[in-house]
Design an enzyme around this catalytic site. Structure first.
Site, PDB file in Angstrom:
ATOM      1  N   ALA A 184      86.882 107.516  55.409  1.00 36.93           N
ATOM      2  CA  ALA A 184      86.894 106.620  54.252  1.00 36.93           C
ATOM      3  C   ALA A 184      88.166 105.789  54.323  1.00 36.93           C
ATOM      4  O   ALA A 184      89.173 106.223  54.884  1.00 36.93           O
ATOM      5  CB  ALA A 184      86.843 107.410  52.943  1.00 36.93           C
ATOM      6  N   GLU A 213      90.508 108.103  47.471  1.00 38.28           N
ATOM      7  CA  GLU A 213      90.515 106.684  47.832  1.00 38.28           C
ATOM      8  C   GLU A 213      90.815 105.777  46.638  1.00 38.28           C
ATOM      9  O   GLU A 213      91.484 104.750  46.780  1.00 38.28           O
ATOM     10  CB  GLU A 213      89.175 106.291  48.466  1.00 38.28           C
ATOM     11  CG  GLU A 213      88.819 107.059  49.735  1.00 38.28           C
ATOM     12  CD  GLU A 213      89.875 106.967  50.816  1.00 38.28           C
ATOM     13  OE1 GLU A 213      90.589 105.940  50.877  1.00 38.28           O
ATOM     14  OE2 GLU A 213      89.998 107.929  51.596  1.00 38.28           O
TER      15      GLU A 213
END
Length: 888
Positions: A289, A325
């Site tokens: 990610a 994230e």
């Protein structure tokens, strides 16, 4: 958020960044880097046309630059790219010289460029590769045939593969991107679309709003046959973007984001500043990610959750990776480290913040307890001579890529958690809010964070934190006690904890300690000297150091104290059951205590059903099993493992019970997977039975059990079962499903089947960037020599599937399946001849890990066998052979 309010936020951020420079330790001209600081990019306007037949690009860009010192040369970063023309706004052309080794293009003009703002115009041609670096393509099967989409991965230094730029984080600029793509494609970037128009010949042009000032590694572009789920939270438009037919599997991710974003707005004290936030699921070629501002990319297995087919473990992983994230949208994107030597400011903090948010919303997952696994991984690496400080010098792109390791992420998280505990949650949060407000839209160093935390807490943060971030390693605190006037006097001594590094440099840490009696409240203190004496209640109580297990240090109790803790282990707070097991196992690895100390603790766990406790035990038993591979005593060790795990599985049962804790389903799966590895006949038979039912009715197999059942079935598969699993893998449409089936194939114990799995890694059946990982899995499943011989014979093809980020680690990781010291020499010899200099750091780490395990095997082998003979009467089937032969 409306456009005018977003622009206002950007303007405010720019004003903030200009007003705080005096109080910041960040100085632009003194920031490390390759490029001259005489020219600053202010704004990029980029147009790119990808060609999906030739996998190449045509591009042009205008860069607004500020020249601070007159110069006739401009140096920009480029890689695998041709700059065909370059000129200033006055039509003055440049001579162009590209150095692919240095990853630069130098533009030389006839006359010096005067001080001031200028426009640089470039035309360029680039490549689109299959590896996730720069602009890449991802091929996938949607059930109707093969499709292709475009994605980007720029961190750390790969934006230079997509367009010429100043590709260092200190050069914050704005970016306005336009892309020409097939008319049936949906395109996504950092900001909303401003215009979309047809171009003819099956193409359309998509233009995006200009970004705020940000680092080049945060630019994102994804384009393909996509669809999206949409919602809104805190005035921000939210989307989960997937390939067609999968968007409903993104609903859990979208609901999670709606919780996390407002939580971070409040925690950081600065609202998310962009008008939208997209989370984009890529099918297979993208491994992890990436926190691109406003457009986070994920491998789809980390973002998509199917309630009918995904496990709780997958669900937890989705929430945690989103929390990680999205934390980066502030810590890394809004405020960015000035140079890669402070990468931990991004990754360590996001790891900690992601776990904190996930635990806040899901307390029944026990994530902080289970974060012990992450900390143990960091400490194992940090104890070796190949470790490095959290803050480490970075001199080039290869070193920047190698900085993404367990020290940066996992030690970073653990140290931040320890500091939060030392300062207190409220002062810590206020310090973070001060840091965010002071440095929004700017760059920082670690010292800026310490300054903010020190200002709000009133504690000596800089002095304490420096001992954890500026020097490598960590301490062990040795604990002894005596009784004086009915009060327990605890003597403490700190020294550096190492594995195979007796000549390691002596160091001193400022250690936030938590000392408690076994059932009492801890006392907090700061140990700043080599030795200390503390009082700890009455003489009858047991002693716990690192109460709560938030400290990043080992504890070694003198034998009497350890014996009492071992006797009382079932009454200890669960965090300290975990830390006692972890520390004891680490002390065994270091040679400070014998393996029987650890095995006795495991035997004493009794009816314990806490997941965090058993995660530690399972990891250690797996390591011991690997060390006894091929020895007669392996059967005895496995019998002991079955003797403690089978009663656990019996207590848990195969079927989930109404009202059981969520963590129980993960513990059940872990127990049956290791029992399968240890040859438990009942588990193998039941797994096969449930697999056959699953083939007829997929809903019959609980998604939480599915990974472990498939693993057991794959491990003991025959050709027919292997072919069935492979057929399921070929038909699977999601990355999560594919990895379940192909991962099961990689577990096969039959060498003939292992060879078939290895052969698959060279085909297009497996996703390019993930295929080499199955070679490593085969090695770790009992076939290290088979996998190593295959890898050597096919190294060019295997490495060609990997991005540079992972290419350097492939061989060292594969070789750590071996446990003989000679294999470390073999790895080093191979690396000198076949691997680039950039890989040598990972080679050294791999070789050191092999030597550590080899030394442990030699030192503790007989001790383990003796303990099994004398202390484990459950070891019946192998007891005669084990005890007569000594296991050797």
């Amino acid at each position: 958020m409306k456009r005018n309010s977003w622009l206002a936020a950007v303007v405010l951020g720019l004003a903030l960044s200009q007003t705080v420079q005096a109080e910041s330790s960040f100085v632009f001209d003194k920031t490390p880097g390759q490029l001259p600081k005489t020219v600053i990019p202010l704004a990029y306007t980029i147009t790119i046309t990808p060609d999906l037949k030739t996998f190449s690009t045509q591009g042009r860009e205008t860069i607004e630059i500020e020249v601070k010192t007159p110069t006739a040369t401009l140096v920009v970063n480029t890689l695998d790219m041709t700059v065909s023309t370059a000129q200033l706004e006055d039509d003055q052309p440049a001579q162009i010289r590209t150095d692919n080794k240095q990853q630069t293009t130098t533009l030389t003009f006839a006359q010096p460029i005067p001080v001031g703002v200028h426009r640089l115009q470039l035309a360029f041609q680039g490549k689109i590769g299959p590896q996730p670096q720069g602009l890449f393509y991802d091929k996938y099967d949607d059930g109707q045939g093969q499709k292709v989409l475009l994605g980007t991965q720029m961190e750390a230094t790969d934006a230079r593969r997509m367009f010429p730029n100043w590709d260092e984080p200190v050069y914050r600029s704005t970016f306005q991107l336009t892309v020409n793509v097939p008319e049936n494609f949906m395109a996504v970037s950092n900001t909303p679309i401003t215009a979309e128009k047809p171009l003819g010949q099956g193409l359309k042009q998509v233009s995006f709003e200009r970004t705020p000032k940000m680092a080049s590694y945060l630019v994102v572009l994804v384009a393909g046959e996509l669809e999206a789920l949409e919602d809104e939270a805190a005035g921000v438009k939210l989307r989960v973007v997937t390939t067609k037919g999968k968007k409903e599997k993104g609903r859990y991710a979208l609901e999670s984001l709606k919780k996390i974003l407002p939580y971070y707005n409040d925690y950081f004290g600065v609202k998310y500043p962009l008008p939208k936030l997209d989370m984009i699921a890529l099918p297979g070629g993208f491994p992890g990610a990436m926190e691109n501002w406003g457009g986070i990319t994920y491998n789809e297995r980390r973002l998509l959750f199917d309630p009918k087919n995904s496990s709780l473990f997958t669900k937890q992983g989705v929430f945690q990776v989103i929390a990680h994230e999205v934390a980066h949208q502030w810590f890394g994107d809004l405020v960015t480290m000035a140079w890669w030597d402070n990468l931990w400011l991004n990754e360590g903090f996001a790891s900690w913040m992601g776990t904190k948010a996930s635990d806040h919303f899901n307390p029944d997952w026990q994530l902080w307890l289970r974060a012990n696994q992450s900390k143990e991984t960091a400490m194992a690496s940090d104890a070796r001579r190949t470790t490095h400080p959290i803050q480490q010098p970075i001199n080039n792109p290869a070193e920047a890529a190698s900085a993404f390791d367990e020290i940066t992420y996992r030690k970073g998280q653990a140290v931040i958690r320890m500091l939060e505990g030392y300062l207190g949650e409220d002062p810590f949060r206020e310090g973070i809010r001060h840091y965010m407000a002071a440095h929004a839209y700017s760059n920082t160093t670690t010292a800026d964070l310490w300054t903010a935390l020190q200002a709000t807490s009133g504690k000596p943060v800089q002095a304490v934190a420096a001992t954890w971030t500026e020097q490598p390693g960590f301490p062990v605190v040795k604990v002894a006690a005596n009784c004086l006037n009915q009060t327990q006097q605890v003597q403490l001594q700190q020294e550096r904890f190492t594995l195979r590094d007796p000549n390691a440099k002596a160091q001193l840490w400022q250690i936030p300690l938590a000392l408690a009696q076994t059932q009492g409240e801890p006392t907090q203190t700061l140990m700043t000297t080599p030795t200390a004496v503390l009082e700890a209640g009455t003489c009858q109580g047991g002693i716990l150091l690192n109460a709560g297990n938030t400290g990043y240090y080992r504890v070694q109790y003198e034998p009497t104290l350890f014996k009492k803790l071992g006797q009382d282990i079932q009454q200890l707070p669960v965090a300290n059951r975990v830390s006692l097991l972890s520390d004891t196992w680490a002390l065994v690895e270091s040679g400070r205590v014998r393996a029987n100390n650890y095995l006795s603790l495991v035997k004493s766990l009794g009816n314990d059903t806490n997941l965090a406790v058993w995660e530690q035990v399972v990891d250690s038993l797996e390591t011991l099993d690997t060390l006894r591979e091929g020895k007669p005593s392996q059967a005895g060790l496995r019998a002991f493992g079955r003797s403690v795990l089978h009663p656990l599985l019996t207590r848990l049962g195969w079927e989930a019970k109404s009202g059981e804790e969520p963590t129980t389903s993960i513990l059940r799966a872990d127990a049956l997977a290791l029992l399968g590895t240890f040859g438990d006949k009942a588990v193998i038979a039941e797994s096969r039975k449930r697999f056959q039912k699953f083939l007829k009715n997929p809903s019959s197999l609980d998604p939480n059990l599915r990974p472990s059942v498939l693993e057991v079935v794959g491990r003991y598969s025959d050709q027919k079962t292997y072919d069935t699993l492979r057929a399921l893998g070929r038909k699977a449409l999601t990355t999560e499903e594919k990895q379940l089936y192909y991962g099961a194939l990689a577990m096969a114990r039959d060498p003939k089947l292992a060879r078939q799995t290895l052969a698959l890694t060279l085909t297009d059946e497996l996703t390019s960037s993930l295929a080499p990982s199955y070679v490593t899995q085969v090695a770790q499943s009992g076939h290290p020599q088979l996998a190593w011989d295959f890898a050597k014979a096919n190294m060019a093809q295997l490495e060609g599937k990997l991005a540079d980020f992972n290419r350097f680690r492939f061989v060292p990781t594969l070789m750590t399946a071996f446990t003989d010291a000679k294999r470390a020499e073999e790895l080093e010899a191979y690396a000198k001849t076949h691997l680039p200099p950039e890989a040598q750091r990972e080679v050294a780490k791999g070789a050191e890990r092999i030597r550590s395990r080899a030394e442990l095997k030699t030192r503790e082998g007989n001790n383990i066998d003796t303990w099994l003979c004398n202390e484990s009467p459950q070891v019946v089937g192998s007891k005669v052979q084990l005890c007569v032969t000594g296991g050797q």
